[in-house]
Design a protein around this motif. Structure first.
Motif, PDB file in Angstrom:
ATOM      1  N   LYS A   4       0.569  -1.517  -0.181  1.00  0.00           N
ATOM      2  CA  LYS A   4      -0.118  -0.019   0.089  1.00  0.00           C
ATOM      3  C   LYS A   4       0.757   1.617   0.182  1.00  0.00           C
ATOM      4  N   TYR A   5       2.190   1.183   0.524  1.00  0.00           N
ATOM      5  CA  TYR A   5       2.796   2.342   1.080  1.00  0.00           C
ATOM      6  C   TYR A   5       4.150   2.239  -0.377  1.00  0.00           C
ATOM      7  N   ASN A   6       4.604   3.204  -0.902  1.00  0.00           N
ATOM      8  CA  ASN A   6       5.865   3.042  -1.535  1.00  0.00           C
ATOM      9  C   ASN A   6       6.923   3.691  -0.793  1.00  0.00           C
ATOM     10  N   THR A   7       8.310   2.981  -0.736  1.00  0.00           N
ATOM     11  CA  THR A   7       8.877   3.460   0.694  1.00  0.00           C
ATOM     12  C   THR A   7      10.307   3.982   0.164  1.00  0.00           C
ATOM     13  N   ASP A   8      10.408   3.343  -1.449  1.00  0.00           N
ATOM     14  CA  ASP A   8      11.223   3.845  -2.086  1.00  0.00           C
ATOM     15  C   ASP A   8      11.614   4.744  -3.061  1.00  0.00           C
ATOM     16  N   ASP A   9      12.973   5.975  -3.309  1.00  0.00           N
ATOM     17  CA  ASP A   9      12.885   6.127  -4.046  1.00  0.00           C
ATOM     18  C   ASP A   9      12.012   7.897  -3.974  1.00  0.00           C
ATOM     19  N   LEU A  10      11.949   7.994  -2.755  1.00  0.00           N
ATOM     20  CA  LEU A  10      10.631   9.376  -2.442  1.00  0.00           C
ATOM     21  C   LEU A  10      11.519  10.782  -2.855  1.00  0.00           C
ATOM     22  N   ARG A  11      12.418  10.879  -2.825  1.00  0.00           N
ATOM     23  CA  ARG A  11      12.893  12.093  -3.549  1.00  0.00           C
ATOM     24  C   ARG A  11      13.678  12.024  -4.745  1.00  0.00           C
ATOM     25  N   ILE A  12      13.639  11.296  -5.849  1.00  0.00           N
ATOM     26  CA  ILE A  12      14.376  11.545  -7.219  1.00  0.00           C
ATOM     27  C   ILE A  12      13.487  12.320  -7.954  1.00  0.00           C
ATOM     28  N   CYS A  13      13.955  12.792  -8.559  1.00  0.00           N
ATOM     29  CA  CYS A  13      12.514  13.794  -9.764  1.00  0.00           C
ATOM     30  C   CYS A  13      13.021  12.578 -11.124  1.00  0.00           C
ATOM     31  N   GLY A  14      14.189  12.514 -11.131  1.00  0.00           N
ATOM     32  CA  GLY A  14      14.446  12.341 -12.250  1.00  0.00           C
ATOM     33  C   GLY A  14      15.814  11.611 -13.003  1.00  0.00           C
ATOM     34  N   ILE A  15      16.322  10.551 -13.404  1.00  0.00           N
ATOM     35  CA  ILE A  15      17.272   9.955 -13.686  1.00  0.00           C
ATOM     36  C   ILE A  15      17.930  10.461 -14.667  1.00  0.00           C
ATOM     37  N   ALA A  16      19.329  10.266 -15.519  1.00  0.00           N
ATOM     38  CA  ALA A  16      20.270  10.584 -16.247  1.00  0.00           C
ATOM     39  C   ALA A  16      21.237  10.257 -16.242  1.00  0.00           C
ATOM     40  N   GLU A  17      21.619   9.449 -17.091  1.00  0.00           N
ATOM     41  CA  GLU A  17      22.939   8.335 -17.272  1.00  0.00           C
ATOM     42  C   GLU A  17      24.442   9.416 -17.657  1.00  0.00           C
ATOM     43  N   VAL A  18      25.113   9.118 -16.345  1.00  0.00           N
ATOM     44  CA  VAL A  18      26.284  10.041 -16.531  1.00  0.00           C
ATOM     45  C   VAL A  18      27.295   9.249 -17.616  1.00  0.00           C
ATOM     46  N   ILE A  19      28.153  10.763 -18.103  1.00  0.00           N
ATOM     47  CA  ILE A  19      29.054  10.376 -19.479  1.00  0.00           C
ATOM     48  C   ILE A  19      30.104   9.463 -19.005  1.00  0.00           C
ATOM     49  N   PRO A  20      30.422   8.694 -20.321  1.00  0.00           N
ATOM     50  CA  PRO A  20      31.223   7.082 -19.547  1.00  0.00           C
ATOM     51  C   PRO A  20      32.671   8.080 -19.233  1.00  0.00           C
ATOM     52  N   PRO A  21      33.851   7.566 -18.583  1.00  0.00           N
ATOM     53  CA  PRO A  21      35.539   8.446 -17.964  1.00  0.00           C
ATOM     54  C   PRO A  21      35.711   8.480 -20.049  1.00  0.00           C
ATOM     55  N   ALA A  22      35.832   7.196 -20.956  1.00  0.00           N
ATOM     56  CA  ALA A  22      36.491   6.709 -21.927  1.00  0.00           C
ATOM     57  C   ALA A  22      36.160   7.998 -23.191  1.00  0.00           C
ATOM     58  N   GLN A  23      34.778   8.922 -22.515  1.00  0.00           N
ATOM     59  CA  GLN A  23      34.233   9.729 -23.331  1.00  0.00           C
ATOM     60  C   GLN A  23      34.747  11.272 -23.319  1.00  0.00           C
TER      61      GLN A  23
END
Length: 174
Positions: A4-23
């Motif tokens: 009934k209750y969501n307790t995970d990722d409550l403050r995450i507004c969005g997800i974006a990939e971090v650029i790879p170090p090699a790039q």
């Protein structure tokens, strides 16, 4: 079973990939001059720490870089001092981009390069690498603190001295 209750990722507004170090390395490869500055400083630091060089190692700089232009200007001033005192001191600029121990406020140039809570980390990683390239090309070696496992992959080839803030530092010689 549906919960009934969501307790995970409550403050995450969005997800974006971090650029790879090699790039990032491909976009901003180390130059011959930057590599020479880094290697020479690493050798000098090694020789000081092993007692083969009696000069004093001085790591000096701001708590955290927030303005790359000002940091490069500072590097120029420091380079003049480094050259003037080279017989007595090995001067290395402290160049630090993160503030992970800060619980309230700005988290550092890598995490928030625009100082506006936009958290454009990919931009921050590029800005940090470019600044280190510029500083090393100027002939000013850089030092930093390594506080996470991710950031060093983007910049460690441009760092002459890196340490962990909890590291036990060598006691000065008498």
């Amino acid at each position: 079973m549906q919960i009934k209750y969501n307790t995970d990722d409550l403050r995450i507004c969005g997800i974006a990939e971090v650029i790879p170090p090699a790039q990032v390395h491909d976009e901003m490869p180390i130059t011959e001059k930057a590599a020479q500055t880094t290697i020479q400083a690493r050798t000098e630091i090694h020789n000081i720490l092993t007692g083969q060089d009696d000069r004093l190692l001085v790591v000096v700089g701001p708590c955290s870089i927030h303005d790359p232009k000002a940091a490069l200007e500072y590097a120029g001033f420091l380079k003049a001092i480094k050259d003037e005192l080279k017989n007595d001191l090995v001067v290395v600029m402290r160049v630090y981009f993160e503030k992970p121990r800060t619980t309230v406020g700005w988290k550092g140039l890598i995490n928030d390069p625009d100082l506006d809570s936009s958290f454009n980390i990919n931009k921050g990683l590029r800005v940090a690498r470019q600044l280190l390239l510029d500083v090393n090309i100027l002939g000013m070696p850089a030092a930093t603190e390594y506080l996470d496992l991710i950031t060093p992959q983007y910049v460690s080839d441009l760092i002459a001295w890196g340490c962990h803030w909890r590291e036990n530092y060598r006691k000065p010689r008498a």
